[in-house]
Write an enzyme that holds these catalytic residues in place. Structure first.
Site, short mmCIF file in Angstrom:
data_model
loop_
_atom_site.label_atom_id
_atom_site.label_comp_id
_atom_site.label_asym_id
_atom_site.label_seq_id
_atom_site.Cartn_x
_atom_site.Cartn_y
_atom_site.Cartn_z
N SER A 182 32.84 50.65 40.23
CA SER A 182 34.13 51.15 38.95
C SER A 182 33.65 51.43 38.38
CB SER A 182 34.82 49.67 39.44
OG SER A 182 34.88 48.80 40.10
N1 SAH Z 1 32.47 45.78 41.80
C1 SAH Z 1 31.82 47.03 42.86
C2 SAH Z 1 33.01 47.86 43.13
C3 SAH Z 1 33.29 47.12 44.13
S1 SAH Z 1 34.41 48.66 45.14
C4 SAH Z 1 30.71 47.59 41.89
O1 SAH Z 1 30.61 46.47 40.25
O2 SAH Z 1 29.76 47.80 42.19
C5 SAH Z 1 35.25 47.04 46.02
C6 SAH Z 1 34.21 46.48 47.00
O3 SAH Z 1 34.83 45.95 47.63
C7 SAH Z 1 33.81 47.34 47.90
O4 SAH Z 1 32.54 47.23 48.58
C8 SAH Z 1 34.28 47.10 49.69
O5 SAH Z 1 32.97 47.65 50.44
C9 SAH Z 1 35.20 45.62 49.62
N2 SAH Z 1 35.62 44.43 49.92
C10 SAH Z 1 37.00 45.58 50.30
N3 SAH Z 1 37.37 44.21 51.27
C11 SAH Z 1 36.23 43.41 51.23
C12 SAH Z 1 36.45 42.15 51.82
N4 SAH Z 1 37.34 41.44 52.16
N5 SAH Z 1 35.64 41.18 51.23
C13 SAH Z 1 34.64 41.42 50.51
N6 SAH Z 1 34.22 42.40 50.03
C14 SAH Z 1 35.31 43.87 50.29
#
Ligand code: SAH
Length: 221
Positions: A68
């Site tokens: 993000s």
């Molecule tokens: N917090 C992260 C940003 C991640 S982007 C950072 O600091 O880098 C969102 C993430 O959510 C992705 O890696 C995606 O694979 C994950 N995601 C999507 N649906 C999900 C679910 N149901 N359970 C767990 N993770 C999920």
């Protein structure tokens, strides 16, 4: 991932500039700014992105996912009102950057990622950093009943609806920050949900954002 864990004066200087920029963009919580100043964001990006790590931008981290934008991380963290020692559940570990920011604030962090490849890649890098947390491969919609209830829950993927299971795993008085799919646009509206009682939620909206989707079940897609 960046293979070098080096965090030199140049990185620290760039990070300070980023933090100053976030302050001008309305982030006022000094504890949040201090945590962003502490976590070396360049370590979470592929080495070719080191120069860009301290710009206020989102970046690809493989497996079709993104780390993000720093402003989004700071904004969500500020809304979460984290205090030292709180149990915080994060949905969407991704690169692990947001989880480290929460750990730097003294939270006991539990984070779930559904993408198998990304999970193992991130776990490896987290083990080399000084921020302690528990990471799980699983479906965030299910939360972590074994470790519930949580003081705070942060969702870092675009949610199609309010996950009822996660509301149940939130303490009374607890706060959830969740980007929820917006009917009118392709993005999400940032919601702060305060659990006033078992059946009473206070919902406040904080503007539009764009996240990758929250998907069900573990996968490699
Ligand atoms: N917090 C992260 C940003 C991640 S982007 C950072 O600091 O880098 C969102 C993430 O959510 C992705 O890696 C995606 O694979 C994950 N995601 C999507 N649906 C999900 C679910 N149901 N359970 C767990 N993770 C999920």
């Amino acid at each position: 991932m960046n293979t070098s864990l080096e965090d030199n004066y140049r990185h620290k200087g760039l990070r300070q500039q980023l933090v100053d920029q976030l302050r001008t963009k309305g982030i006022t919580d000094e504890a949040v700014l201090a945590a962003l100043n502490e976590v070396p964001r360049h370590i979470f990006l592929d080495s070719s992105f080191v120069e860009l790590a301290y710009q206020d931008q989102a970046f690809p981290i493989g497996s079709g996912q993104t780390i993000s934008q720093p402003h989004t991380v700071a904004f969500q963290t500020q809304l979460l009102q984290v205090e030292k020692g709180m149990k915080v559940l994060e949905i969407g570990t991704g690169s692990g950057y947001q989880a480290c920011v929460l750990a730097a604030m003294g939270a006991k962090v539990f984070s779930i990622e559904r993408q198998r490849n990304l999970f193992f890649k991130t776990k490896e890098i987290l083990e080399q950093l000084p921020f302690r947390m528990k990471v799980f491969l699983g479906d965030g919609f299910e939360g972590l009943p074994m470790y519930a209830p949580f003081d705070r829950i942060i969702i870092t993927a675009g949610a199609p609806r309010l996950p009822e299971t996660l509301i149940q795993q939130l303490k009374t008085g607890g706060i959830m920050v969740i980007p929820m799919d917006n009917a009118e646009s392709e993005g999400q509206t940032m919601l702060k949900i305060t659990k006033l009682g078992d059946d009473t939620l206070k919902k406040e909206a904080f503007g539009d954002f764009k996240f990758v989707p929250m998907l069900k079940e573990i996968g490699n897609d």
